[in-house]
Write an enzyme that holds these catalytic residues in place. Structure first.
Site, short mmCIF file in Angstrom:
data_model
loop_
_atom_site.label_atom_id
_atom_site.label_comp_id
_atom_site.label_asym_id
_atom_site.label_seq_id
_atom_site.Cartn_x
_atom_site.Cartn_y
_atom_site.Cartn_z
N PHE A 104 0.84 -1.19 0.00
CA PHE A 104 0.00 0.00 0.00
C PHE A 104 0.87 1.25 0.00
CE2 PHE A 104 0.88 -1.12 4.38
CZ PHE A 104 1.19 0.10 4.98
N CYS A 105 0.26 2.37 -0.38
CA CYS A 105 0.93 3.67 -0.37
C CYS A 105 -0.14 4.75 -0.21
CB CYS A 105 1.76 3.88 -1.63
SG CYS A 105 0.78 3.83 -3.15
N THR A 106 0.23 5.99 -0.34
CA THR A 106 -0.69 7.09 -0.05
C THR A 106 -1.92 7.09 -0.97
OG1 THR A 106 1.21 8.42 0.64
CG2 THR A 106 -0.88 9.57 0.30
#
Length: 326
Positions: free
Chosen positions: A175-177
């Site tokens: 996951f990331c922003t």
């Protein structure tokens, strides 16, 4: 009226991306849109802010290009303009991994909707990786996620090579922003031979928007790349500010340190700050305070900091009046 903050990206082959820059810049300027957009042959990426009408117009402008009809798009609100200017830049990559041949248009991991994310990362057989950088991980991440301790996304492939094993880690979730980094990271992982690779569609921002706080496995706040600095559940504006010396996010507790100097340095960088940089930051802080005394906002001061200082000044004035009264 609240400011609309729109984070967007899309991987698509844009052969004419250089020719797209000037018309896009002019469109944003005409509609008083601020922020930054990156254009590369592999697609578009960026965050912009403006009025409801302006942001809607930009979205229609981009959707008119059939290559961008599936644009990944997320909105949040800001009480103050989070950007001072608008820039459309040309880049080699819209998110820099630094590995040739990684193309999400060719292969990409399995998208996981926010409502299904908890089940994926709660599986003990799944390796959960935070693909963001160290300063982002510091203020918030998902329960059980590993920290690659990277300073830039370019360092992610080296972390995978050293700490991950495709024979041992059969299932990987990332996951990331906003979704763009883990989309490219998932393509990289598949090319490295990992069998099952999942990534959070829409990123942390979409998760915080859609998943109720009482059901959430998110811990802390989410770093964002604008003057809000961080957001929490429901995409509410967070409590962090940035250190001007090292650009590290600072909590209220961090700002209580004896080594914290407002607008100059914090506990993390006060010993490493060069004298030249210290003098430049001191001059900037001086000009900021002079502008504040005139009732103006200095260009070098973020809107969030300006708002905080205005509130502090009001509280100080109120305290003074009460003291004089009694």
């Amino acid at each position: 009226m609240p400011i609309i903050v729109a984070a967007l990206y899309h991987f698509a082959t844009l052969e004419n991306y250089k020719d797209m820059r000037q018309p896009l810049q002019e469109f944003c300027d005409q509609h008083a849109i601020k922020g930054s957009l990156l254009l590369a042959q592999e697609g578009i990426n960026g965050t912009v802010a403006g009025s409801r009408e302006a942001v809607d117009a930009l979205r229609e402008y981009l959707h008119a290009d059939t290559r961008l009809k599936n644009l990944e798009y997320k909105e949040s609100l800001s009480s103050e303009p989070p950007f001072c200017r608008m820039k459309v830049k040309l880049k080699k990559e819209i998110v820099t991994l630094g590995v040739e041949g990684v193309d999400p248009n060719v292969c990409v991991g399995t998208y996981v909707a926010p409502k299904d994310w908890n089940a994926i990362i709660s599986d003990p057989d799944v390796l959960v990786l935070d693909t963001r950088n160290d300063y982002e991980y510091k203020i918030g991440t998902f329960q059980g996620a590993l920290d690659p301790n990277t300073e830039t996304f370019r360092a992610f492939p080296a972390y995978v090579a050293e700490h991950c094993d495709r024979n041992k880690h059969k299932k990987v979730a990332m996951f990331c922003t906003g979704g763009i980094r883990c989309e490219k990271a998932s393509s990289f992982m598949l090319q490295q031979g990992y069998e099952e690779v999942y990534h959070l569609k829409g990123g942390i921002l979409k998760y915080l928007e859609e998943v109720p706080e009482e059901e959430s496995l998110w811990q802390g706040e989410c770093f964002v790349f604008d003057d809000r600095v961080s957001v929490s559940h429901g995409l509410k504006e967070g409590k962090y500010t940035l250190c001007h010396g090292c650009r590290w996010p600072l909590s209220e507790e961090d700002r209580q340190s004896e080594h914290y100097e407002e607008g100059i340095c914090c506990e993390r960088c006060y010993t490493s700050l060069t004298e030249d940089k210290r003098q430049r930051l001191q001059e900037r802080e001086k000009q900021t305070n002079l502008a504040k005394a005139r009732g103006e906002t200095h260009l070098g001061m973020s809107m969030k900091v300006a708002k905080q200082r205005k509130q502090q000044a009001k509280e100080a004035q109120k305290a003074k009046q009460l003291k004089e009264k009694y």
